[in-house]
Design a protein around this motif. Structure first.
Motif, short mmCIF file in Angstrom:
data_model
loop_
_atom_site.label_atom_id
_atom_site.label_comp_id
_atom_site.label_asym_id
_atom_site.label_seq_id
_atom_site.Cartn_x
_atom_site.Cartn_y
_atom_site.Cartn_z
N ILE A 174 42.98 53.15 44.22
CA ILE A 174 42.38 52.16 45.13
C ILE A 174 40.99 52.66 45.49
CG2 ILE A 174 42.50 50.87 47.27
CD1 ILE A 174 45.45 51.16 47.32
N HIS A 175 40.03 51.81 45.21
CA HIS A 175 38.64 52.08 45.56
C HIS A 175 38.29 51.26 46.79
CE1 HIS A 175 34.37 52.44 45.52
NE2 HIS A 175 34.17 51.20 45.15
N TRP A 176 37.60 51.88 47.74
CA TRP A 176 37.25 51.23 49.01
C TRP A 176 35.80 50.79 48.90
CZ3 TRP A 176 41.90 50.86 51.02
CH2 TRP A 176 42.84 51.83 50.68
N HIS A 177 35.63 49.63 48.34
CA HIS A 177 34.31 49.15 47.95
C HIS A 177 33.35 49.02 49.14
CE1 HIS A 177 31.64 46.46 45.37
NE2 HIS A 177 31.12 46.38 46.58
N GLY A 178 32.26 49.80 49.07
CA GLY A 178 31.21 49.71 50.08
C GLY A 178 31.39 50.66 51.24
N TYR A 236 34.17 44.94 54.02
CA TYR A 236 34.37 45.70 52.78
C TYR A 236 35.57 45.15 52.04
CZ TYR A 236 31.47 48.79 55.62
OH TYR A 236 30.48 49.29 56.41
N TRP A 237 35.88 45.77 50.89
CA TRP A 237 37.10 45.34 50.18
C TRP A 237 37.71 46.48 49.41
CZ3 TRP A 237 37.01 42.86 44.86
CH2 TRP A 237 35.74 42.86 44.26
N TYR A 238 38.88 46.26 48.88
CA TYR A 238 39.56 47.30 48.11
C TYR A 238 40.08 46.71 46.81
CZ TYR A 238 43.91 45.36 50.18
OH TYR A 238 44.93 44.53 50.57
N HIS A 239 40.01 47.53 45.76
CA HIS A 239 40.49 47.09 44.44
C HIS A 239 40.70 48.31 43.56
CE1 HIS A 239 36.56 47.74 42.44
NE2 HIS A 239 35.97 47.15 43.47
N PRO A 240 41.42 48.16 42.46
CA PRO A 240 41.66 49.31 41.57
C PRO A 240 40.38 49.72 40.84
CG PRO A 240 43.11 47.43 41.03
CD PRO A 240 42.08 46.93 41.97
N HIS A 241 40.35 50.96 40.36
CA HIS A 241 39.19 51.44 39.59
C HIS A 241 39.62 52.42 38.49
CE1 HIS A 241 34.87 51.76 39.20
NE2 HIS A 241 34.65 51.26 40.41
N PRO A 242 40.75 52.17 37.82
CA PRO A 242 41.18 53.12 36.79
C PRO A 242 40.32 52.97 35.54
CG PRO A 242 42.63 51.24 36.78
CD PRO A 242 41.67 51.02 37.92
N PHE A 259 24.28 44.96 40.44
CA PHE A 259 24.33 46.43 40.52
C PHE A 259 25.06 46.87 41.79
CE2 PHE A 259 22.50 50.27 42.39
CZ PHE A 259 22.75 51.19 41.38
N HIS A 260 25.96 47.83 41.63
CA HIS A 260 26.73 48.34 42.76
C HIS A 260 26.72 49.86 42.75
CE1 HIS A 260 29.91 49.25 45.54
NE2 HIS A 260 30.79 49.57 44.61
N LEU A 261 26.56 50.45 43.94
CA LEU A 261 26.58 51.90 44.10
C LEU A 261 27.69 52.26 45.09
CD1 LEU A 261 25.29 54.79 43.89
CD2 LEU A 261 23.69 54.07 45.68
N HIS A 262 28.48 53.25 44.75
CA HIS A 262 29.59 53.69 45.62
C HIS A 262 29.12 54.61 46.74
CE1 HIS A 262 33.24 53.29 42.63
NE2 HIS A 262 32.45 52.24 42.55
N GLY A 263 29.93 54.65 47.80
CA GLY A 263 29.83 55.73 48.79
C GLY A 263 28.84 55.50 49.90
N TYR A 312 28.11 54.32 39.88
CA TYR A 312 27.28 53.13 40.04
C TYR A 312 27.48 52.30 38.79
CZ TYR A 312 24.17 56.06 37.24
OH TYR A 312 23.67 56.88 36.27
N HIS A 313 27.48 50.99 38.94
CA HIS A 313 27.79 50.16 37.77
C HIS A 313 27.46 48.70 38.00
CE1 HIS A 313 31.62 48.75 39.69
NE2 HIS A 313 31.67 49.98 40.19
N CYS A 314 27.50 47.96 36.90
CA CYS A 314 27.44 46.51 36.99
C CYS A 314 28.81 46.06 37.48
CB CYS A 314 27.16 45.90 35.62
SG CYS A 314 27.32 44.09 35.66
N HIS A 315 28.82 45.12 38.46
CA HIS A 315 30.11 44.67 39.00
C HIS A 315 30.67 43.45 38.27
CE1 HIS A 315 33.43 44.83 41.83
NE2 HIS A 315 32.90 45.93 42.35
N ILE A 316 30.07 43.07 37.14
CA ILE A 316 30.83 42.22 36.21
C ILE A 316 31.79 43.21 35.58
CG2 ILE A 316 30.70 40.95 34.03
CD1 ILE A 316 28.07 39.77 35.01
#
Ligand code: C2O
Ligand code: CU
Ligand code: CU
Length: 502
Positions: free
Chosen positions: A130-134, A169-175, A430-434, A482-486
């Motif tokens: 589970i990734h805690w987006h943002g 914020y939101w949460y979603h998987p990131h495997p 573009f999205h950056l974590h943390g 960091y990544h494209c969120h598509i």
């Protein structure tokens, strides 16, 4: 040949030739189906998308229950598992769900809280996280692909929510290699951090609208990703709000409502307008703006959020709808962008109780000082005919994601300028974590434009041919993505690793 022409020509070859398709070589595409769904536009094949019930009363997202006894602690469980949903009246859809539902339960916490969430991965045969987006959580609690939770295993995610972190914020998987699929199958939910002192009048309510999209095959199942999906990101046939198609909301004339909109789709760009109602932006990904800003439309790219106050001052019907937006579609099957009714409000002609006005100032946002480091990330798409087959790549600085490679070494506490250069033919959010960042400017064809207001953001659309400059700072050490969120682009390589050192 012009790059776009080259890509289009290559794609046409791929789509025209099942042989070329069979030879196509891509990482993480173990389950690529044949051409039968290529343009997922079922309409073109003589049968429209499966009809979904509409006009049901909008349901609020169910809350995740807090099991902690006292204040200051939010303790709960999230289990990811297979479940069945009923989108269409007469058929079952196998989905993935958190605690049995999709979207997952709404998590509501307060700044200053400690959060302890036990995650149980009960997805058969697949790792997840589970990734805690943002959210400003420690790197080792952030559900990175490097920290998978094996099928059948549990882990506790624990973190504190700092003062000033209130936001949507939101949460979603990131495997690794499975994020796109686990999300479109249903794993995502909203995570609100509420402010201790909230300037928005309580009379406006606080409603989360979690936008996802859905594609159903005739039997009610969710088809796997096609070539077109891998290329453009998966765009479904229907956009849902809190899991419902075009639900209804009844309000009295003169009502003001606070709405938090989430683009939780894998790849759909939502350019939104509210017909017959007035929108005021009050917040962004990382919480409130300094002051409200009236607007007629909003572009919400995948993973972005916006907080609105909507005033329903005209009796009749007010509709949250989409407008046309060209995000650079590759190949056939470009979905219809405009005219989707997402939410319909019935505004009665009896006047509501007078509502308190929106304050003129919401909260201060401190501007970052002069950056001491600058970085440049160049986004490209490649498609090349190799002796072994067609190879497609979504790259940052010429490289595809490698979990074992550190792309950027940064220092905690440094203020950094990041320049995101999109040299590709599609828009890439573009999205950056943390952490959260501040947008400085956009540049396109030599023309520089400043953002209309200062905001805390964790995701920003970088249109094709555009350069976006932003300033950010990581406060905590650790590994961040960091990544494209598509999400299909993320999966095909458009992601990097920043190692933040103490
Ligand atoms: Cu929604 Cu890597 O993030
Ligand atoms: Cu994230
Ligand atoms: Cu992308």
């Amino acid at each position: 040949m012009h790059r776009r022409g080259f890509l289009a020509a290559s794609l046409a070859t791929v789509l025209a030739s099942p042989r070329a398709l069979a030879q196509m070589k891509m990482d993480d595409m173990s389950n690529m189906p044949g051409m039968d769904h290529a343009g997922h536009d079922m309409g073109a094949m003589g049968q429209g998308p499966v009809a979904l019930p509409q006009n049901q009363p909008l349901r609020e997202l169910p809350l995740l229950a807090n099991e902690a006894a006292g204040p200051g602690l939010f303790k709960a469980r999230l289990t990811a598992e297979s479940a069945t949903a009923r989108f269409a009246a007469d058929r079952d859809t196998p989905i993935l769900a958190y605690n049995g539902i999709s979207p997952g339960p709404l998590i509501e916490t307060q700044e200053g809280d400690r959060v302890e969430i036990t995650f149980s991965n009960r997805i058969e045969g697949e790792p997840s996280t589970i990734h805690w987006h943002g959210m400003p959580v420690p790197a080792d609690q952030d559900g990175n692909p490097m920290d998978p939770v094996a099928a059948g295993a549990d882990r506790v995610y624990a973190f504190e929510l700092p003062e000033g972190s209130a936001g949507s914020y939101w949460y979603h998987p990131h495997p690794h290699g499975r994020t796109a699929e686990q999300v479109y199958r249903g794993l995502a939910g909203a995570f609100l951090v509420k402010a201790k002192a909230d300037p928005i009048p309580a009379a406006y309510g606080d409603t989360t609208l979690f936008l996802t999209d859905l594609r159903l095959a005739a039997d009610g199942s969710m088809p796997e990703n096609t070539m077109t999906d891998m290329m453009n990101g998966r765009v479904g046939d229907q956009v849902l709000v809190n899991g419902q198609k075009n639900p209804r909301l009844a309000v009295a004339m003169g009502t003001k409502r606070r709405l938090r909109l989430y683009n939780a789709t894998n790849a759909r760009f939502l350019r939104l307008a509210f017909v017959n109602a007035a929108m005021t932006v009050i917040g962004s990904d990382g919480g409130l703006l300094e002051a409200p800003v009236a607007t007629d439309e909003i572009l919400l790219s995948p993973a972005e959020r916006v907080e609105l106050v909507v005033a329903f001052d005209k009796p009749g019907t007010a509709i949250l709808t989409t407008l046309d937006y060209d995000r650079g579609w590759m190949g056939p099957g470009r979905p219809e962008d405009k005219g989707l009714a997402l939410l319909t409000a019935d505004v009665s002609d009896t006047q509501a109780e007078p509502m308190p006005p929106l304050p003129e100032r919401l909260r201060p946002i401190a501007r970052f000082g002069q950056p001491t480091v600058s970085r440049r990330l160049v986004f490209t798409e490649t498609m090349a005919m190799k002796p072994t087959g067609m190879e497609m790549g979504f790259l940052i600085n010429g490289m595809a994601f490698d979990m074992g490679r550190v792309d950027i070494v940064a220092r905690a506490g440094d203020t950094e300028l990041w320049e995101i250069v999109n040299q590709a033919d599609m828009d890439h959010p573009f999205h950056l974590h943390g952490t959260q960042f501040q947008l400085i400017e956009r540049e396109r064809d030599g023309k520089v434009s400043k953002p209309p207001y200062l905001a805390w953001k964790d995701t920003v659309n970088v249109a094709r041919g555009e350069t976006v400059r932003l300033v950010t700072r990581q406060e905590r050490p650790g590994t961040r993505m960091y990544h494209c969120h598509i999400l299909e682009h993320e999966q095909l390589g458009m992601m990097g690793v920043v190692d933040v050192q103490a």
